[in-house]
Enzyme design. Structure first.
Site: not given
Ligand code: AMP
Length: 284
Positions: A34, A37, A185
């Site tokens: 999203h 990322h 998310s």
């Molecule tokens: P994930 O794929 O959910 O494990 O997230 C991968 C990275 O993206 C992690 O460092 C998360 O903290 C970051 N991330 C996920 N959602 C957001 C968001 N809304 N804003 C900033 N960073 C994000």
């Protein structure tokens, strides 16, 4: 953009970059990209010559009753999005490569991992620090970008890098939100239409708490927690995992609210969808 799936390939490519003097920025993810990322990927591109994004739904950071099997996944979609923001290498290993038979190492960080998400999800951070250590060794980055949405994770990674002397600069990226305020998310894709208001209560509750703190300089931790709890529990779909006011560096509970105080929330919508949000309380 090249897509690779083994540690040997990614390490050879990363070494190739380093040998020609190029710097590497890593963004570890679990996919289903999203704008949050993509913002991290752009930030990595601003800070390094080459951007590597890892996409791995890491089984060892999920508990037995969590959403590992349902986690949204579409490699083709994610490749297109990553390519559009200039990612050079997408590293999508499979779990047999990451954890072959006989794999027996765990990287454990004490202290910082025991409360908040660590309390609700035993073993979660061991899974995170173990996989991130492997990803660092596989992709040889100079900088790595993590989101502040997973605030505790970011603090834990900073500790990991300090404790194990990884020569990597860790960059925290602010939370990217929908226009509505909802923190982006991958798990938002589980939300049904009639669950959206409940999901929005996290960012609304944070806004109420910040407003109250702006109006009353000596507001107490208890008052902040009550304001947030009331806004969230006005939605019967919401169950609170935690609502805490913690020091932004140590993650220890604050006794008074000050400029280092973070409001951190984890809320389950209809017992299925665990959402996180956080913000500094005083200031922006
Ligand atoms: P994930 O794929 O959910 O494990 O997230 C991968 C990275 O993206 C992690 O460092 C998360 O903290 C970051 N991330 C996920 N959602 C957001 C968001 N809304 N804003 C900033 N960073 C994000």
């Amino acid at each position: 953009m090249k897509v690779v799936s083994t540690a040997v390939e990614i390490q050879a490519l990363a070494r190739g970059y380093r040998d020609t003097g190029l710097t590497i920025g890593l963004v570890p993810t679990m996919g289903w990209f999203h704008q949050g990322h993509l913002a991290l990927m752009k930030e990595a591109g601003n800070r390094a010559d080459k951007v590597i994004v890892s996409l791995f739904v890491n089984p060892i950071q999920f508990g037995p009753d969590e959403d590992l099997d349902n986690y949204p996944h579409d490699l083709e979609r994610d490749c297109k999005l990553a390519e559009e923001v200039g990612v050079d290498l997408l590293y999508a290993p499979n779990k047999e490569f990451m954890y072959p038979d006989g794999f027996s190492t765990t990287v454990h960080i004490a202290g910082l991992t025991s409360g908040l998400c660590g309390g609700d999800r035993p073993g979660h951070f061991d899974g995170v620090t173990t996989v991130v250590s492997k990803l660092f060794n596989q992709t040889l980055p100079h900088v790595a970008v993590f989101g502040e949405k997973d605030f505790q994770q970011l603090a834990v990674i900073r500790q990991l890098v300090r404790d194990l002397d990884f020569p990597i600069e860790i960059i925290g990226h602010p939370i990217v939100r929908e226009k509505s305020g909802l923190a982006m998310s991958s798990r938002n894709s589980y939300l049904k239409k009639d669950e959206m208001n409940a999901a929005l209560s996290l960012s609304k509750a944070i806004a109420c708490a910040k407003r109250a703190a702006g109006e009353k300089q000596d507001i107490s931790v208890q008052e902040i927690r009550k304001i947030v709890t009331d806004v969230i529990l006005a939605h019967p779909e919401c169950g609170i995992d935690y609502i805490e006011v913690v020091d932004k560096t140590t993650l220890q509970n604050c006794e008074v609210v000050n400029s280092d105080s973070m409001l951190v929330l984890a809320v389950k919508i209809n017992k299925r969808i665990r959402l996180l949000d956080n913000s500094i309380i005083q200031g922006n």
